[in-house]
Scaffold this active site. Structure first.
Site: not given
Ligand code: 3AM
Length: 175
Positions: A43, A125
């Site tokens: 995720h 990220h």
């Protein structure tokens, strides 16, 4: 005080992309480089909220529901290693303005609602490996995923039997 939940806002990745990322990761990093994040847990975190009461969760969900922002494209064309936190990640070389705006809004709403927010700037990220504490060589930047993002999600983080699992508890469409 009632039960608290560990929550964060984030982006889900399409299943097909998650499968491609784990294949690429297996070909790119040695098996002992770190602990791989499971495909179902990949995720992108937009705003970490910490331990949140039911009342604060409701307030944060109401604010999230009022966000009006168009969809954007998430590009994953960069990789990096943060040796101090042991994180190997994928992210954009240049983040889309919509991604930065959404994270900024959620992070400022969270801070105003009393959730501690790190002073570190947002660095979008997707964590690929954890506990990657020894130096490792990063691959040439010859990979590129381009993902349409039309939705963001409130996740609950559960820790049980030595494993962290993320469960989607609500989602909002970008429009
Ligand atoms: O998206 P990633 O995997 O980098 O490291 C945690 C994870 O980040 C981060 O929130 C995401 C979902 O758990 N996280 C955990 N504790 C945190 C904290 N105290 C935190 N981020 C900021 N402050």
């Amino acid at each position: 005080m009632g039960e608290q939940k560990r929550l964060f806002f984030g982006l889900e990745l399409p299943d097909e992309c998650k499968q491609q990322i784990i294949q690429w990761r297996a070909q790119t990093f040695p098996a002992d480089a770190g602990r791989p994040v499971g495909a179902d847990s990949l995720h992108l975190t937009l705003a970490y909220l910490g331990e949140v009461s039911a009342a604060k969760q409701q307030a944060l969900m109401q604010l999230a529901g009022r966000i009006r922002q168009p969809p954007f494209t998430l590009t994953l064309d960069d990789a990096g290693h943060w040796p101090r936190s042991g994180v190997v990640w994928l992210g954009p070389r240049q983040a889309a303005r919509g991604l930065l705006q959404l994270a900024e809004l959620l992070r400022s709403q969270a801070a105003r609602s009393g959730c501690f927010q790190s002073a570190q700037p947002f660095h979008p990220h997707v964590t690929l490996l954890r506990n990657a504490l020894t130096p490792l060589s990063l691959p040439p930047r010859n990979f590129h995923w381009s993902l349409p993002v039309g939705r963001f999600v409130l996740f609950q983080s559960h820790f049980a039997r030595g494993r962290t699992r993320y469960q989607e508890i609500a989602g909002w469409t970008l429009r």
